[in-house]
Scaffold this motif. Structure first.
Motif, PDB file in Angstrom:
ATOM      1  N   LEU A 195       0.802  -1.230   0.000  1.00 39.44           N
ATOM      2  CA  LEU A 195       0.000   0.000   0.000  1.00 39.44           C
ATOM      3  C   LEU A 195       0.830   1.273   0.000  1.00 39.44           C
ATOM      4  N   GLY A 196       2.093   1.180   0.413  1.00 37.48           N
ATOM      5  CA  GLY A 196       2.895   2.396   0.563  1.00 37.48           C
ATOM      6  C   GLY A 196       2.701   3.013   1.952  1.00 37.48           C
ATOM      7  N   PHE A 197       1.922   2.356   2.803  1.00 36.28           N
ATOM      8  CA  PHE A 197       1.747   2.800   4.195  1.00 36.28           C
ATOM      9  C   PHE A 197       1.187   1.634   4.995  1.00 36.28           C
ATOM     10  N   ARG A 198       1.206   1.761   6.328  1.00 37.39           N
ATOM     11  CA  ARG A 198       0.562   0.754   7.159  1.00 37.39           C
ATOM     12  C   ARG A 198      -0.014   1.414   8.411  1.00 37.39           C
ATOM     13  N   ILE A 199      -1.092   0.858   8.893  1.00 45.22           N
ATOM     14  CA  ILE A 199      -1.669   1.360  10.144  1.00 45.22           C
ATOM     15  C   ILE A 199      -0.854   0.766  11.282  1.00 45.22           C
ATOM     16  N   ASP A 200      -0.354   1.624  12.170  1.00 45.74           N
ATOM     17  CA  ASP A 200       0.497   1.151  13.261  1.00 45.74           C
ATOM     18  C   ASP A 200      -0.227   1.151  14.602  1.00 45.74           C
ATOM     19  N   GLY A 201      -1.331   1.861  14.659  1.00 44.09           N
ATOM     20  CA  GLY A 201      -2.095   1.891  15.900  1.00 44.09           C
ATOM     21  C   GLY A 201      -3.368   2.673  15.674  1.00 44.09           C
ATOM     22  N   LEU A 202      -4.405   2.396  16.474  1.00 44.07           N
ATOM     23  CA  LEU A 202      -5.640   3.155  16.324  1.00 44.07           C
ATOM     24  C   LEU A 202      -6.542   3.006  17.526  1.00 44.07           C
ATOM     25  N   GLN A 203      -7.353   4.015  17.723  1.00 42.81           N
ATOM     26  CA  GLN A 203      -8.492   3.901  18.647  1.00 42.81           C
ATOM     27  C   GLN A 203      -9.636   4.664  18.004  1.00 42.81           C
ATOM     28  N   ILE A 204     -10.792   4.034  18.011  1.00 45.83           N
ATOM     29  CA  ILE A 204     -11.962   4.669  17.412  1.00 45.83           C
ATOM     30  C   ILE A 204     -13.045   4.758  18.480  1.00 45.83           C
ATOM     31  N   TYR A 205     -13.519   5.959  18.713  1.00 51.77           N
ATOM     32  CA  TYR A 205     -14.546   6.158  19.744  1.00 51.77           C
ATOM     33  C   TYR A 205     -15.880   5.650  19.225  1.00 51.77           C
ATOM     34  N   GLU A 206     -16.522   4.838  20.063  1.00 53.19           N
ATOM     35  CA  GLU A 206     -17.821   4.281  19.655  1.00 53.19           C
ATOM     36  C   GLU A 206     -18.983   5.003  20.316  1.00 53.19           C
ATOM     37  N   SER A 207     -19.031   4.985  21.632  1.00 59.64           N
ATOM     38  CA  SER A 207     -20.128   5.654  22.345  1.00 59.64           C
ATOM     39  C   SER A 207     -19.764   5.750  23.821  1.00 59.64           C
ATOM     40  N   GLU A 208     -20.555   6.494  24.550  1.00 61.86           N
ATOM     41  CA  GLU A 208     -20.303   6.655  25.977  1.00 61.86           C
ATOM     42  C   GLU A 208     -20.345   5.302  26.682  1.00 61.86           C
ATOM     43  N   GLY A 209     -21.266   4.461  26.199  1.00 57.26           N
ATOM     44  CA  GLY A 209     -21.404   3.148  26.820  1.00 57.26           C
ATOM     45  C   GLY A 209     -20.227   2.231  26.535  1.00 57.26           C
ATOM     46  N   SER A 210     -19.873   2.109  25.254  1.00 55.61           N
ATOM     47  CA  SER A 210     -18.853   1.109  24.915  1.00 55.61           C
ATOM     48  C   SER A 210     -17.438   1.689  24.802  1.00 55.61           C
ATOM     49  N   GLY A 211     -17.302   3.009  24.867  1.00 57.19           N
ATOM     50  CA  GLY A 211     -15.965   3.612  24.841  1.00 57.19           C
ATOM     51  C   GLY A 211     -15.264   3.487  23.500  1.00 57.19           C
ATOM     52  N   PHE A 212     -14.001   3.064  23.546  1.00 56.76           N
ATOM     53  CA  PHE A 212     -13.186   3.015  22.331  1.00 56.76           C
ATOM     54  C   PHE A 212     -13.047   1.605  21.777  1.00 56.76           C
ATOM     55  N   TRP A 213     -12.956   1.506  20.458  1.00 58.02           N
ATOM     56  CA  TRP A 213     -12.485   0.269  19.841  1.00 58.02           C
ATOM     57  C   TRP A 213     -10.989   0.450  19.634  1.00 58.02           C
ATOM     58  N   LYS A 214     -10.202  -0.394  20.297  1.00 59.82           N
ATOM     59  CA  LYS A 214      -8.746  -0.264  20.231  1.00 59.82           C
ATOM     60  C   LYS A 214      -8.150  -1.648  20.041  1.00 59.82           C
ATOM     61  N   PRO A 215      -8.108  -2.104  18.796  1.00 54.04           N
ATOM     62  CA  PRO A 215      -7.634  -3.472  18.545  1.00 54.04           C
ATOM     63  C   PRO A 215      -6.196  -3.650  19.031  1.00 54.04           C
ATOM     64  N   ASP A 216      -5.836  -4.867  19.439  1.00 54.80           N
ATOM     65  CA  ASP A 216      -4.469  -5.065  19.934  1.00 54.80           C
ATOM     66  C   ASP A 216      -3.477  -5.119  18.764  1.00 54.80           C
ATOM     67  N   ARG A 217      -2.197  -4.986  19.105  1.00 51.94           N
ATOM     68  CA  ARG A 217      -1.155  -4.858  18.081  1.00 51.94           C
ATOM     69  C   ARG A 217      -1.147  -6.016  17.098  1.00 51.94           C
ATOM     70  N   GLN A 218      -1.322  -7.231  17.633  1.00 53.12           N
ATOM     71  CA  GLN A 218      -1.232  -8.398  16.763  1.00 53.12           C
ATOM     72  C   GLN A 218      -2.263  -8.308  15.644  1.00 53.12           C
ATOM     73  N   LEU A 219      -3.487  -7.909  16.013  1.00 49.46           N
ATOM     74  CA  LEU A 219      -4.554  -7.795  15.015  1.00 49.46           C
ATOM     75  C   LEU A 219      -4.194  -6.734  13.973  1.00 49.46           C
ATOM     76  N   ILE A 220      -3.698  -5.604  14.457  1.00 50.88           N
ATOM     77  CA  ILE A 220      -3.321  -4.505  13.546  1.00 50.88           C
ATOM     78  C   ILE A 220      -2.215  -4.960  12.595  1.00 50.88           C
ATOM     79  N   HIS A 221      -1.268  -5.732  13.121  1.00 54.73           N
ATOM     80  CA  HIS A 221      -0.145  -6.195  12.291  1.00 54.73           C
ATOM     81  C   HIS A 221      -0.598  -7.114  11.164  1.00 54.73           C
ATOM     82  N   GLU A 222      -1.777  -7.686  11.336  1.00 53.10           N
ATOM     83  CA  GLU A 222      -2.257  -8.626  10.309  1.00 53.10           C
ATOM     84  C   GLU A 222      -3.197  -7.963   9.312  1.00 53.10           C
ATOM     85  N   PHE A 223      -3.399  -6.655   9.416  1.00 52.17           N
ATOM     86  CA  PHE A 223      -4.307  -5.948   8.507  1.00 52.17           C
ATOM     87  C   PHE A 223      -3.922  -6.150   7.037  1.00 52.17           C
ATOM     88  N   THR A 224      -4.880  -6.571   6.244  1.00 52.74           N
ATOM     89  CA  THR A 224      -4.690  -6.645   4.789  1.00 52.74           C
ATOM     90  C   THR A 224      -5.151  -5.316   4.180  1.00 52.74           C
TER      91      THR A 224
END
Lengths: 303, 303
Positions: free
Chosen positions: B132-161
């Motif tokens: 791709l010419g880039f890679r996602i190295d980390g992320l957090q995505i805010y979902e809602s007050e109830g569920s907070g953030f989606w913050k996948p662990d490193r291993q999952l991020i490393h496997e991103f296609t």
């Protein structure tokens, strides 16, 4: 009717019993299919490119016209062999100056074998590809009727540093391209500049590469052509850009060709600098001495 | 007064006796100097960048403000250690969604050691950098007050296609970012689009990278930040782009950073497609049912 081309600057060359491309006298360039999968890959590319309706016409003109494949008497005496029949880019050209510039900091596609990747990687590092995002693979620069062409041998070209590349790109548009002379960049504004010049053509290609996700062009070359004599006679400069060599093209799979695009932008920057520099000095010279149309001094550009 | 940052998505993290960055309550981010030459390289970059008068102001804002270096009580209990004192990018942010995207198909500079090149090369190939010419190295995505953030662990991020990257970039601007749901891209036009949006900022950076030959940014990240709650409350989206991590920056030596530029253009293409796609569907939905402001269907784009 078929003969060895007069103006080939890179790739396998016919003659002395070797296999290489041949041209006819009606504008065809016959390129023997390489026997490994590179031959079939290049046929596949031309076939798929020709029939793809998503390629805009203003982009199609940057590619040699494809006339199919044909069995042709090979240049090495091995009898009839399959050839790609393409447009002869230099057909009807009078003493063309030519640069073959392989684009991309990496010349191998991600699907290549480990051995092949290793081989290319070494070459990309040793030559200027990794540093500049492109490398000069061959060139001929027309000097004059008396001295003909400057056509450095492969070994010399392989040793080009970033500064050599900068110098050669200036020689390409100079009236004094002999060794040891500061190139005057006389033809920069007509060959590189202007609405039909090489820079405008490269920018058009760049725009397409920012969006197209159909093909990734590994180890593909930009050919830059011009005719200095035409400029002198105040005709067109014949400035033309063509893409050639598609034996390592792979599918883009929805991703832009960032490797090609990066290298193309780097080449564009080199050429823009020559233009800016020659503009500045043309202006300066005209102010100082209206009889002079150009002058050369070192041009340091800041960022 | 110093504490472990709430919103760090990549890199070494403080806590549990480990060495990592700390923040104070007045907007400073204190990053410990790495002990090998990466620490000194990053200090050199910030110092040289801060004093370079050729960096335009509209580009300077994409870099964290640099407040020098300081001896600070390290997070791992090893006593006072040298830290870079930088702007805390997330200071005062309310539930920021963050993406750390490492730009470039190659994360090593040509002057690196052979061992280091080999290590990076393997990683670039295994993860999405090469493709791709880039890679996602980390992320957090805010979902809602109830569920907070989606913050996948490193291993999952490393496997991103490539497809995972596309999906995550859509989740980043969606109101329904939970797993197994088609992201609705509700916030695409406000976060990615518009004159102050992320796409406009990336395009501004791109323009600079087409010309600047001062630095080459290997292994450097683009941070994209936004606040979805602000969009809902019809305030600004807080969309912001920052460059971070300069431990592998080298001199440009008169050549553009074609590796960074190529990767940046690839990211721009991904984001443009999400915008085009969500625009089409917003328009479609508004025509069909004026009560709906958006709708999601698969968006196939041709080239």
């Amino acid at each position: 009717m078929l003969k060895v081309p007069n103006h080939q600057v890179a790739g396998h060359q016919a003659g002395d019993g070797k296999l290489g491309p041949l041209v006819d006298d009606s504008g065809h360039f016959c390129k023997p299919l390489q026997s490994d999968d590179r031959g079939s890959k290049e046929v596949f590319f031309y076939t798929s490119f020709s029939s793809n309706t998503n390629i805009p016409n203003h982009i199609r003109r940057f590619f040699p016209t494809f006339h199919g494949t044909q069995l042709i008497e090979a240049s090495n005496g091995s009898g009839k062999q399959p050839h790609l029949v393409l447009q002869d880019i230099f057909f009807g050209r009078l003493n063309p100056s030519i640069m073959d510039i392989k684009i991309g900091s990496r010349t191998w596609d991600p699907e290549a074998s480990e051995d092949y990747i290793q081989k290319c990687f070494m070459k990309d590092t040793k030559r200027s590809s990794l540093a500049l995002g492109f490398r000069i693979d061959g060139l001929q620069i027309y000097e004059s009727e008396g001295s003909g062409f400057w056509k450095p041998d492969r070994q010399l070209i392989h040793e080009f540093t970033a500064e050599d590349v900068r110098l050669v790109l200036r020689k390409f548009v100079s009236s004094n391209s002999s060794a040891g002379v500061d190139p005057d960049c006389t033809f920069a504004s007509t060959v590189y500049g202007g609405s039909g010049g090489i820079l405008a053509q490269l920018l058009e290609l760049k725009e397409w590469f920012e969006h197209q996700t159909i093909f990734h062009f590994y180890s593909c070359s930009v050919l830059m052509v011009c005719e200095k004599e035409s400029v002198v006679k105040e005709m067109s400069s014949g400035a033309e850009v063509k893409l050639v060599d598609f034996a390592h093209v792979v599918e883009g799979k929805g991703i832009i060709d960032h490797n090609f695009l990066g290298g193309l932008c780097s080449l564009i920057k080199f050429i823009s600098e020559i233009l800016t520099c020659s503009d500045v000095h043309t202006a300066k010279a005209s102010l100082q001495d209206p009889r002079k149309n150009y002058i050369y001094t070192n041009c340091d550009t800041d960022n």
